[in-house]
Design a protein around this motif. Structure first.
Motif, short mmCIF file in Angstrom:
data_model
loop_
_atom_site.label_atom_id
_atom_site.label_comp_id
_atom_site.label_asym_id
_atom_site.label_seq_id
_atom_site.Cartn_x
_atom_site.Cartn_y
_atom_site.Cartn_z
N GLU A 167 8.30 -2.65 52.62
CA GLU A 167 7.18 -2.39 51.73
C GLU A 167 5.91 -3.02 52.29
O GLU A 167 4.82 -2.83 51.75
CB GLU A 167 7.48 -2.96 50.34
CG GLU A 167 8.63 -2.28 49.63
CD GLU A 167 8.35 -0.82 49.29
OE1 GLU A 167 7.16 -0.45 49.23
OE2 GLU A 167 9.30 -0.05 49.11
N TYR A 177 11.62 -6.43 52.80
CA TYR A 177 11.84 -5.00 52.76
C TYR A 177 12.64 -4.66 51.50
O TYR A 177 13.09 -5.54 50.79
CB TYR A 177 12.56 -4.52 54.02
CG TYR A 177 14.04 -4.79 54.00
CD1 TYR A 177 14.95 -3.75 53.83
CD2 TYR A 177 14.53 -6.08 54.14
CE1 TYR A 177 16.31 -4.00 53.80
CE2 TYR A 177 15.87 -6.34 54.12
CZ TYR A 177 16.76 -5.30 53.95
OH TYR A 177 18.11 -5.54 53.91
N SER A 178 12.78 -3.37 51.25
CA SER A 178 13.46 -2.90 50.05
C SER A 178 14.86 -2.38 50.38
O SER A 178 15.00 -1.40 51.14
CB SER A 178 12.64 -1.80 49.38
OG SER A 178 13.40 -1.11 48.42
N GLN A 200 16.67 -0.93 48.26
CA GLN A 200 16.73 0.37 47.60
C GLN A 200 16.24 1.46 48.54
O GLN A 200 16.81 2.57 48.57
CB GLN A 200 15.88 0.36 46.33
CG GLN A 200 15.90 1.67 45.56
CD GLN A 200 17.28 2.05 45.06
OE1 GLN A 200 17.94 1.24 44.42
NE2 GLN A 200 17.72 3.27 45.34
N ASN A 201 15.20 1.20 49.31
CA ASN A 201 14.73 2.19 50.30
C ASN A 201 15.82 2.51 51.30
O ASN A 201 15.97 3.65 51.75
CB ASN A 201 13.48 1.68 51.01
CG ASN A 201 12.25 1.71 50.14
OD1 ASN A 201 12.21 2.41 49.14
ND2 ASN A 201 11.23 0.94 50.52
#
Length: 339
Positions: A54, A108-109, A111-112
């Motif tokens: 992100e 960072y994600s 979920q991504n």
């Protein structure tokens, strides 16, 4: 196709495993496993970390990622790379294996990452190796000095790791693993201990292959082991690099210091012995700090253990050799770097 996603943690032989996978891509493919090319410039699939971020990580700029739009476009490119290698895989391919210790970071994600994986794979296994936190901090300090990430003394580095904004967030195992459980579910996690006593055959490569192949483990005698090229530097070398940091930092004037980069191969060739050794009282302080999280780890993933996941050190362990260097050693290392 099944996905095995190896997420480290750092300093648990991840580089060795990644290099070995690349050197044995044909063998893996013959046995139904694809180790893909994900636009990375090294065996580490660090591009997954950049694609799921992100934020714009400093190292991501080497891949031309400077804006949020760049990251979104790069994420699409990674998806296309996965699609292409899935479609091009031989008929016997049943597993794709990806690996990056950067995926245990906190910038960072997850979920991504799940959104990238789930449409493409029927089954996802997340593999993580965990090391005693005192050993991991000692090893990571060596990495920081070798790369020139900062000029902290070892006690300062330990304090930073135990404080807010820790440079080693992945050592907070409850917090780190809970993030993965929340997104992928606990059954998806394969949590292993980076300790010879707990590795299959006492060997990290055999243990890792056991996770990848399960009960269908093929003959491993044909695997070419990569060189162990990330074994660390001697204790006096770390003190030398600590003292030299003001003169050869990794970054200078908000940019990479090319003088430091050029010295990299010479720094890597400095002596590896005597190995760094932590004082027992500091080891105890570190492990006491992590005791509640390690208790959760035992209850959640190792309920069969009678005692703690990481037992206390023996009373007879050696005293520290950190922060020590002789004048002769300083002269030797200086000559090695600059002549």
């Amino acid at each position: 196709m099944k996905l095995v996603c190896h997420i480290g943690t750092p300093k648990t032989a991840s580089t060795f495993l990644q290099n070995t996978m690349v050197e044995n891509r044909d063998w893996l493919q013959q046995n139904g496993v694809i180790y893909p090319d994900l636009l990375a410039r090294s065996p580490n699939h660090i591009t997954l970390f950049y694609a799921a971020s992100e934020q714009i990580h400093d190292f991501a700029r080497e891949y031309g990622l400077k804006t949020r739009a760049d990251v979104l476009h790069f994420r699409e490119k990674i998806g296309h790379a996965l699609d292409r290698q899935i479609s091009d895989a031989p008929k016997n391919a049943r597993t794709m294996l990806v690996s990056s210790e950067n995926l245990t970071g906190n910038q960072y994600s997850i979920q991504n990452l799940r959104d990238l994986f789930c449409p493409r794979f029927d089954d996802i296994k997340i593999v993580v190796y965990l090391r005693r936190q005192d050993d991991a901090i000692l090893s990571m300090y060596g990495e920081y000095m070798r790369k020139g990430f900062n000029g902290m003394s070892f006690p300062e580095f330990v304090s930073a790791c135990l404080g807010k904004g820790s440079p080693t967030p992945y050592l907070y195992y409850r917090r780190m693993l809970s993030s993965w459980i929340n997104i992928f579910g606990k059954p998806a996690l394969e949590v292993r201990l980076f300790d010879r006593a707990h590795l299959a055959g006492g060997d990290i490569l055999r243990d890792f292959m056991t996770v990848v192949f399960g009960s269908d483990l093929p003959d491993l005698s044909q695997i070419r082991r990569a060189a162990q090229d990330n074994t660390g530097l001697a204790a006096p070398v770390l003190e030398f690099l600590h003292r030299m940091y003001p003169y050869i930092p990794r970054r200078k004037n908000d940019a990479l210091n090319m003088d430091r980069i050029r010295l990299g191969p010479r720094i890597d060739a400095l002596p590896a012995t005597p190995r760094p050794q932590m004082a027992p009282d500091l080891s105890q302080k570190i492990m006491e700090h992590f005791r509640p999280a390690n208790s959760w780890l035992r209850k959640t993933f190792f309920p069969e253990f009678d005692g703690p996941v990481f037992p206390d050190r023996r009373p007879g362990d050696l005293d520290s050799n950190m922060g020590q260097i002789s004048l002769a050693q300083f002269a030797e290392y200086t000559g090695h770097l600059f002549t």
